[in-house]
Design an enzyme around this catalytic site. Structure first.
Site, PDB file in Angstrom:
ATOM      1  N   ASP A 297       0.803  -1.134  -0.069  1.00 39.87           N
ATOM      2  CA  ASP A 297      -0.049   0.185   0.088  1.00 39.87           C
ATOM      3  C   ASP A 297       0.846   1.228  -0.108  1.00 39.87           C
ATOM      4  O   ASP A 297       1.979   1.187   0.333  1.00 39.87           O
ATOM      5  CB  ASP A 297      -0.904  -0.021   1.235  1.00 39.87           C
ATOM      6  CG  ASP A 297      -2.003   0.772   1.200  1.00 39.87           C
ATOM      7  OD1 ASP A 297      -2.050   1.481  -0.092  1.00 39.87           O
ATOM      8  OD2 ASP A 297      -2.722   1.109   2.113  1.00 39.87           O
TER       9      ASP A 297
ATOM     10  N   ASN B 139     -10.495  -2.785  -6.265  1.00 41.28           N
ATOM     11  CA  ASN B 139      -9.906  -1.945  -7.016  1.00 41.28           C
ATOM     12  C   ASN B 139     -10.355  -1.518  -8.298  1.00 41.28           C
ATOM     13  O   ASN B 139     -10.159  -0.570  -9.007  1.00 41.28           O
ATOM     14  CB  ASN B 139      -8.606  -2.389  -7.274  1.00 41.28           C
ATOM     15  CG  ASN B 139      -7.750  -2.271  -5.977  1.00 41.28           C
ATOM     16  OD1 ASN B 139      -6.692  -3.032  -5.989  1.00 41.28           O
ATOM     17  ND2 ASN B 139      -7.875  -1.387  -4.995  1.00 41.28           N
TER      18      ASN B 139
HETATM   19  C1  FPP Z   1      -2.170   0.131  -3.541  1.00 37.91           C
HETATM   20  O1  FPP Z   1      -1.556   1.401  -3.265  1.00 37.91           O
HETATM   21  C2  FPP Z   1      -1.379  -0.638  -4.630  1.00 37.91           C
HETATM   22  C3  FPP Z   1      -2.111  -1.348  -5.549  1.00 37.91           C
HETATM   23  C4  FPP Z   1      -3.601  -1.266  -5.884  1.00 37.91           C
HETATM   24  C5  FPP Z   1      -1.324  -1.767  -6.816  1.00 37.91           C
HETATM   25  C6  FPP Z   1      -0.040  -2.507  -6.332  1.00 37.91           C
HETATM   26  C7  FPP Z   1       0.195  -2.938  -7.551  1.00 37.91           C
HETATM   27  C8  FPP Z   1       1.827  -3.147  -7.529  1.00 37.91           C
HETATM   28  C9  FPP Z   1       2.922  -2.633  -6.677  1.00 37.91           C
HETATM   29  C10 FPP Z   1       2.339  -3.487  -8.879  1.00 37.91           C
HETATM   30  C11 FPP Z   1       2.702  -4.768  -8.942  1.00 37.91           C
HETATM   31  C12 FPP Z   1       2.887  -5.616 -10.014  1.00 37.91           C
HETATM   32  C13 FPP Z   1       2.844  -6.852 -10.382  1.00 37.91           C
HETATM   33  C14 FPP Z   1       3.074  -7.565 -11.581  1.00 37.91           C
HETATM   34  C15 FPP Z   1       2.289  -7.860  -9.486  1.00 37.91           C
HETATM   35  P1  FPP Z   1      -2.607   2.718  -3.488  1.00 37.91           P
HETATM   36  O2  FPP Z   1      -2.602   2.998  -5.128  1.00 37.91           O
HETATM   37  O3  FPP Z   1      -3.952   2.400  -2.790  1.00 37.91           O
HETATM   38  O4  FPP Z   1      -1.815   3.836  -2.759  1.00 37.91           O
HETATM   39  P2  FPP Z   1      -2.308   5.025  -1.957  1.00 37.91           P
HETATM   40  O5  FPP Z   1      -3.100   4.358  -0.931  1.00 37.91           O
HETATM   41  O6  FPP Z   1      -1.176   5.886  -1.649  1.00 37.91           O
HETATM   42  O7  FPP Z   1      -3.305   5.745  -2.801  1.00 37.91           O
END
Ligand code: FPP
Length: 265
Positions: free
Chosen positions: A35, A83
């Protein structure tokens, strides 16, 4: 930072552990809620997508370290069933990112003997991504290294409902006596069938929630929450999580084996 010491792990690979870690108490299975990608990007005046891109690098580092340190399984939350509610351009970016990373990294995964699996409702993903998932899963299925489980279009409640439906169907067909359904049988119907439950859950970015992740499997996991945002999660952060894990006394609802005191379960 790390002073590696070579030891033989019980899955026949030679592992190196940084000093400060007890090589006999390495968790077998680590689950991660990655996250903070969006906040990482925002703090730098960048679009959110750049945070996801940076998150891939943190994931590659984490997978390599877990493999080097003798962890047998790493399960990460890449995309939840919730998501899909994000803006269309972010969802599209993430799906394309998953495709690109899979194409780009498949050779490296194979040479590191990683066995990759995707957990979740794979049929609900774009066709091209499904093809790449099928290809990566079958190519690496015989690999002897770390199990790398990527939860994609995954929801913990959905997983439990699907398991219940499968058992109900078998009962209705007369293949199964419902009174014989027990925890082991139920666990075999989950996406994680044949994988031990996670010993440690790491959540980055300071949020203290499970967020519909591995609801069944995390029953007795130790939880490590760090304020580090996922793209900044590095060797020091992983080591910190493991040292924290090794400081815990795991009782699984029983007694402390030394003092025989029943602390809270
Ligand atoms: C949450 O951070 C993250 C995600 C929903 C996406 C996670 C994906 C990756 C790290 C890429 C992984 C790649 C592969 C190929 C598996 P957020 O966007 O909710 O962050 P925030 O809470 O700060 O908005």
């Amino acid at each position: 930072m790390s002073r590696p010491s070579a030891i033989s792990a019980d899955h026949s690979t030679v592992c190196t552990h940084p000093s400060g870690l007890d090589p006999t108490r390495i968790p077998e299975h680590i689950a991660v809620i990655m996250d903070g990608n969006g906040r990482w990007a925002k703090a730098r005046g960048l679009p959110r997508m750049m945070g996801h891109r940076a998150g891939v690098e943190a994931l590659k580092t984490t997978l390599r370290l877990c493999s080097d340190w003798g962890i047998k399984a790493l399960t990460v939350y890449a995309f939840s069933t919730e998501n899909w509610n994000r803006p269309t351009d972010e969802v599209h970016f993430l799906m394309t990112l998953f495709e690109r990373v899979l194409q780009r990294e498949l050779e490296a995964l194979q040479s590191q003997k990683v066995r990759i699996n995707f957990l979740g409702d794979i049929e609900g993903l774009p066709g091209r991504l499904q093809e790449l998932i099928e290809q990566a899963t079958s190519l690496t299925s015989g690999n002897s290294g770390i199990h790398f489980n990527v939860c994609t279009n995954y929801g913990g409640r959905r997983e439990l409902v699907i398991a219940a439906q499968k058992l109900a169907e078998r009962s209705l067909n007369g293949e199964l006596d419902p009174t014989l359904i027990d925890e082991n049988m139920f666990a075999k119907e989950l996406f994680t069938a044949n994988e031990a439950d996670p010993d440690l859950l790491i959540r980055t970015s300071g949020e203290r929630r499970i967020s519909n992740f591995l609801l069944w499997q995390l029953a007795y996991a130790e939880i490590h929450v760090t304020d580090v945002l996922w793209p900044d999660f590095d060797e020091a952060a992983l080591l910190h999580a493991l040292v924290d894990y090794q400081s815990r006394c795991r009782r699984f609802g029983g007694l402390d084996p030394i003092s025989h005191e029943r602390l809270e379960s």
